[in-house]
Motif scaffolding. Sequence first.
Motif, PDB file in Angstrom:
ATOM      1  N   GLY A 187      -8.439  -3.916   0.741  1.00  0.00           N
ATOM      2  CA  GLY A 187      -8.855  -2.726   1.469  1.00  0.00           C
ATOM      3  C   GLY A 187      -7.972  -2.526   2.692  1.00  0.00           C
ATOM      4  N   HIS A 225       0.840  -1.195   0.000  1.00  0.00           N
ATOM      5  CA  HIS A 225       0.000   0.000   0.000  1.00  0.00           C
ATOM      6  C   HIS A 225       0.882   1.254   0.000  1.00  0.00           C
ATOM      7  CE1 HIS A 225      -3.012   2.941   1.334  1.00  0.00           C
ATOM      8  NE2 HIS A 225      -3.958   2.051   1.020  1.00  0.00           N
ATOM      9  N   PRO A 262     -17.350   6.170   5.357  1.00  0.00           N
ATOM     10  CA  PRO A 262     -16.464   5.096   4.919  1.00  0.00           C
ATOM     11  C   PRO A 262     -17.150   4.159   3.919  1.00  0.00           C
ATOM     12  CG  PRO A 262     -17.289   4.631   7.106  1.00  0.00           C
ATOM     13  CD  PRO A 262     -17.758   6.011   6.771  1.00  0.00           C
ATOM     14  N   SER A 263     -16.400   3.709   2.930  1.00  0.00           N
ATOM     15  CA  SER A 263     -16.899   2.758   1.941  1.00  0.00           C
ATOM     16  C   SER A 263     -16.489   1.355   2.381  1.00  0.00           C
ATOM     17  CB  SER A 263     -16.298   3.070   0.573  1.00  0.00           C
ATOM     18  OG  SER A 263     -16.660   2.079  -0.370  1.00  0.00           O
ATOM     19  N   ILE A 264     -17.492   0.526   2.668  1.00  0.00           N
ATOM     20  CA  ILE A 264     -17.229  -0.829   3.153  1.00  0.00           C
ATOM     21  C   ILE A 264     -17.064  -1.766   1.962  1.00  0.00           C
ATOM     22  CG2 ILE A 264     -18.009  -2.696   4.640  1.00  0.00           C
ATOM     23  CD1 ILE A 264     -17.490  -0.026   6.083  1.00  0.00           C
ATOM     24  N   GLY A 265     -15.892  -2.398   1.875  1.00  0.00           N
ATOM     25  CA  GLY A 265     -15.613  -3.265   0.736  1.00  0.00           C
ATOM     26  C   GLY A 265     -15.661  -4.742   1.040  1.00  0.00           C
ATOM     27  N   SER A 278     -10.081   8.983   3.294  1.00  0.00           N
ATOM     28  CA  SER A 278     -11.459   9.102   2.812  1.00  0.00           C
ATOM     29  C   SER A 278     -11.724   8.315   1.535  1.00  0.00           C
ATOM     30  CB  SER A 278     -11.807  10.581   2.587  1.00  0.00           C
ATOM     31  OG  SER A 278     -10.944  11.153   1.610  1.00  0.00           O
ATOM     32  N   LYS A 279     -10.714   8.038   0.741  1.00  0.00           N
ATOM     33  CA  LYS A 279     -10.908   7.334  -0.534  1.00  0.00           C
ATOM     34  C   LYS A 279     -10.692   5.826  -0.419  1.00  0.00           C
ATOM     35  CE  LYS A 279     -11.522  11.297  -2.550  1.00  0.00           C
ATOM     36  NZ  LYS A 279     -12.899  11.719  -2.909  1.00  0.00           N
ATOM     37  N   GLU A 280     -10.366   5.349   0.777  1.00  0.00           N
ATOM     38  CA  GLU A 280     -10.048   3.930   0.944  1.00  0.00           C
ATOM     39  C   GLU A 280     -11.306   3.065   0.993  1.00  0.00           C
ATOM     40  OE1 GLU A 280      -7.070   2.684   0.879  1.00  0.00           O
ATOM     41  OE2 GLU A 280      -5.906   4.531   1.010  1.00  0.00           O
ATOM     42  N   SER A 281     -11.116   1.803   0.598  1.00  0.00           N
ATOM     43  CA  SER A 281     -12.156   0.791   0.797  1.00  0.00           C
ATOM     44  C   SER A 281     -11.839   0.078   2.115  1.00  0.00           C
ATOM     45  CB  SER A 281     -12.139  -0.206  -0.357  1.00  0.00           C
ATOM     46  OG  SER A 281     -13.103  -1.221  -0.153  1.00  0.00           O
ATOM     47  N   TRP A 282     -12.866  -0.111   2.947  1.00  0.00           N
ATOM     48  CA  TRP A 282     -12.631  -0.611   4.293  1.00  0.00           C
ATOM     49  C   TRP A 282     -13.078  -2.062   4.468  1.00  0.00           C
ATOM     50  CZ3 TRP A 282     -10.056   2.195   7.963  1.00  0.00           C
ATOM     51  CH2 TRP A 282      -9.837   3.539   7.671  1.00  0.00           C
ATOM     52  N   ILE A 283     -12.272  -2.792   5.190  1.00  0.00           N
ATOM     53  CA  ILE A 283     -12.605  -4.166   5.592  1.00  0.00           C
ATOM     54  C   ILE A 283     -13.023  -4.120   7.054  1.00  0.00           C
ATOM     55  CG2 ILE A 283     -11.687  -6.483   5.982  1.00  0.00           C
ATOM     56  CD1 ILE A 283      -9.727  -5.881   3.642  1.00  0.00           C
TER      57      ILE A 283
END
Length: 312
Positions: free
Chosen positions: A249, A186, A228-231, A200-205
Amino acid sequence: MLNDDSQSLFDIRRLALLVEVVEQGSITSAAELMMYTPSAVSQQLRKLEQEVGQPLLNRRSRGVVPTEAGQVLAGHARKIVEQMLAAQADLAQIAGLKRGSLAVGTFPTLAGSFLPLVIRVFKKRYPAIGLSVRSARFDELVSDLQSGVTGLCLLWDYPWNRFHDDAIRVAEVFQESTVLLVSRSHPLADRDEVRMEELSKESWIVRAEAHPVVEVLKRSAHDAGFEPSIGFLANDYQEAQAMVSVGMGVAMVPRTAVALQHPDVKVISLGDDAPLRRVLLAQRQDKVYAPAEVAFQSTLMELANKHAGDYL
């Protein structure tokens, strides 16, 4: 002094009888409390007077009153009797630690990190105590404690939702920080610290089934000004680390969750704004704590003081 033949130690039972007679003001009343006959008490007190070499009681028609010597000796005797009772209680506790059992409740991240350190020391010190550990979700841990399934348990809370129950006493064991997990490949992997605003642009686990860590992430993200964007929804932290390691993520986890760190995952500090989780020892307010519970708590706190810095 104990080896000096000119000095004789007073009989503890006679001292205890003297204390009761002085406090009751009556040989008959003291005899009833101590389950002796009045004549037996009188006989023992006469022997004590012979040991002392002077009268201890003035006998009257309506009871007895201590002489000056009796008052002095009764004052010392009272302290001696109290110390002997305390010694008996301490010895009873030691005897209790040579048998019995103890059930402890805990949660998975602590069971996989700090708690084994405590168990290793406890079992070495008290090998005769049968120790069982139950790992469960928060509500189950509280229920087991309240119903007596466990004698004590480990819980956790965050600043916005402090645990409070009038029937349960809690003590802070230590605090642990929340950290960021990224893959070794990363772009942030070479950093030691990252601010939430940068993520803010990350995909979250995150953990599945409305796990509390989801709320921690959302609160931190909202404070930083983003949703948060949950991936990926993981079933446990090992699965979360595995997904992080292959770039699916990033993840936010409590420090104890990475006690067993995946080799392809980098742990990064979130700075002073990272939420702190309290680890708590919980016990019922209304119960008398068994010697094994006291010993476990003492061992737990001792190890916590030694290792608390590892989790910040």
